[in-house]
Write a protein that holds these residues in place. Structure first.
Motif, PDB file in Angstrom:
ATOM      1  N   ALA A  92     -45.377  -8.806  53.949  1.00 57.42           N
ATOM      2  CA  ALA A  92     -45.750  -7.464  54.415  1.00 57.42           C
ATOM      3  C   ALA A  92     -45.145  -6.388  53.529  1.00 57.42           C
ATOM      4  N   MET A  93     -43.896  -6.568  53.128  1.00 55.92           N
ATOM      5  CA  MET A  93     -43.238  -5.586  52.267  1.00 55.92           C
ATOM      6  C   MET A  93     -43.882  -5.562  50.886  1.00 55.92           C
ATOM      7  N   LYS A  94     -44.218  -6.718  50.376  1.00 53.73           N
ATOM      8  CA  LYS A  94     -44.868  -6.783  49.066  1.00 53.73           C
ATOM      9  C   LYS A  94     -46.261  -6.167  49.115  1.00 53.73           C
ATOM     10  N   ALA A  95     -46.985  -6.391  50.214  1.00 54.13           N
ATOM     11  CA  ALA A  95     -48.328  -5.824  50.339  1.00 54.13           C
ATOM     12  C   ALA A  95     -48.292  -4.312  50.258  1.00 54.13           C
ATOM     13  N   ALA A  96     -47.229  -3.708  50.746  1.00 59.26           N
ATOM     14  CA  ALA A  96     -47.115  -2.251  50.696  1.00 59.26           C
ATOM     15  C   ALA A  96     -47.012  -1.739  49.270  1.00 59.26           C
ATOM     16  N   THR A  97     -46.508  -2.546  48.352  1.00 62.71           N
ATOM     17  CA  THR A  97     -46.411  -2.103  46.957  1.00 62.71           C
ATOM     18  C   THR A  97     -47.774  -2.054  46.292  1.00 62.71           C
ATOM     19  N   HIS A  98     -48.726  -2.833  46.782  1.00 67.19           N
ATOM     20  CA  HIS A  98     -50.090  -2.770  46.243  1.00 67.19           C
ATOM     21  C   HIS A  98     -50.732  -1.450  46.642  1.00 67.19           C
ATOM     22  N   ARG A  99     -50.746  -1.175  47.931  1.00 72.41           N
ATOM     23  CA  ARG A  99     -51.434  -0.001  48.448  1.00 72.41           C
ATOM     24  C   ARG A  99     -50.799   1.293  47.949  1.00 72.41           C
ATOM     25  N   SER A 100     -49.463   1.361  48.017  1.00 69.92           N
ATOM     26  CA  SER A 100     -48.810   2.626  47.696  1.00 69.92           C
ATOM     27  C   SER A 100     -48.852   2.925  46.206  1.00 69.92           C
ATOM     28  N   ARG A 101     -48.713   1.909  45.381  1.00 67.05           N
ATOM     29  CA  ARG A 101     -48.750   2.155  43.935  1.00 67.05           C
ATOM     30  C   ARG A 101     -50.139   2.588  43.515  1.00 67.05           C
ATOM     31  N   GLN A 102     -51.160   1.942  44.040  1.00 70.71           N
ATOM     32  CA  GLN A 102     -52.520   2.318  43.695  1.00 70.71           C
ATOM     33  C   GLN A 102     -52.838   3.737  44.162  1.00 70.71           C
TER      34      GLN A 102
END
Length: 295
Positions: free
Chosen positions: A276-286
């Protein structure tokens, strides 16, 4: 070229930020902590930050202090920790591994021997939470001589000259502290002033900036990256998951059905949290990159 360089380059190409979990080596014992580390990697951790237990962890809040105590009670010493790291390194050749250790350990062993032992185990970086950058020169020199990246903390609301010194001394990444105080999820992280600090660090041609202290939820990862950080480090939240299973693992006979079930539950919970924490790096960085392009 270091593993950190390769990692951040690959993440940039995929338009992702980095997620780095922290756990204490030896918590609740050396065998279980190795399974914990494997679960973090399986959950998508981009790199690892591993703590060495110490009797006076002044930079840590109560959650991680208890992890120090559990690890020390299990008999985990510095070189026991290195053996765990070496086995992890043998299984995961490309994952950057950072070590967080209090300055008394390298001081007691001797800086040359300490950093050489770290390098021999496959450690990429060493963060000394109680060594300010103004006292870092001998540590940095010994680290670089051994091929280990020295990492220092950029304090919250630090003066420009302090940020410049941290930028000049750090390799691999910079640990930017999100708020005043000790580690822990008891107080939330804050990105107030972080964007200005990151801008200053980048102007000094610094290593990538990772935000830590109080990062326990995906939305906090999103906030960190939106403020300009290259990634987020989560410690107390990860350690709290380990703690929630520690007593049951101690009580169950090793190898029993109850023990194996508890270990599986711990691993599953860590994988879910890390994912879940790693998934947030996809959305927020994009999202951050899209805003930059539109601006």
């Amino acid at each position: 070229m270091s593993r950190y360089t390769d990692m951040f380059r690959a993440l940039k190409a995929r338009e992702e930020g980095a997620f780095v979990p922290f756990v204490m080596v030896g918590d609740p014992d050396l065998d279980v902590c190795e399974a914990v580390i494997e679960a973090l990697v399986a959950g998508g951790a981009d790199a690892l930050e591993l703590g060495v237990p110490f009797s006076d962890p002044v930079a840590d809040g109560p959650t991680i202090q208890r992890a120090h105590v559990r690890a020390l009670e299990s008999g985990a010493g510095f070189h026991d920790c290195l053996k765990v790291v070496a086995r992890v390194r043998a299984r995961h050749h490309q994952v950057p591994i950072g070590m967080l250790v209090y300055g008394n350990v390298p001081f007691a062993l001797g800086l040359e021997r300490f950093y050489a032992d770290c390098a021999g185990a496959g450690i990429d970086s060493v963060l000394l939470p109680d060594v300010p950058v103004r006292e870092s020169l001998p540590f940095s020199a010994a680290a670089r001589a051994a091929g280990v990246d020295p990492v220092y903390i950029a304090p919250p609301s630090a003066a420009d000259h302090t940020l410049d010194a941290v930028a000049a001394a750090s390799r691999g990444y910079i640990y930017a502290v999100s708020r005043v105080g000790v580690t822990g999820t008891e107080h939330a992280s804050s990105t107030v002033g972080l964007a200005q600090a990151v801008e200053r660090l980048r102007s000094a041609s610094a290593a990538p900036v990772m935000l830590g202290f109080g990062i326990s939820r995906p939305d906090q990862v999103t906030e960190a990256l939106a403020a300009g950080a290259d990634g987020a480090i989560s410690g107390s939240a990860t350690v709290r998951i380990v703690e929630s299973h520690a007593a049951s693992l101690r009580e169950a006979p090793r190898g029993s059905t109850a023990y194996e079930a508890e270990l599986e539950a711990l691993s599953s919970e860590l994988v879910e949290f890390c994912s879940a924490m790693k998934a947030a790096t996809h959305r927020s960085r994009q999202s951050a990159l899209q805003q930059q392009r539109q601006g």
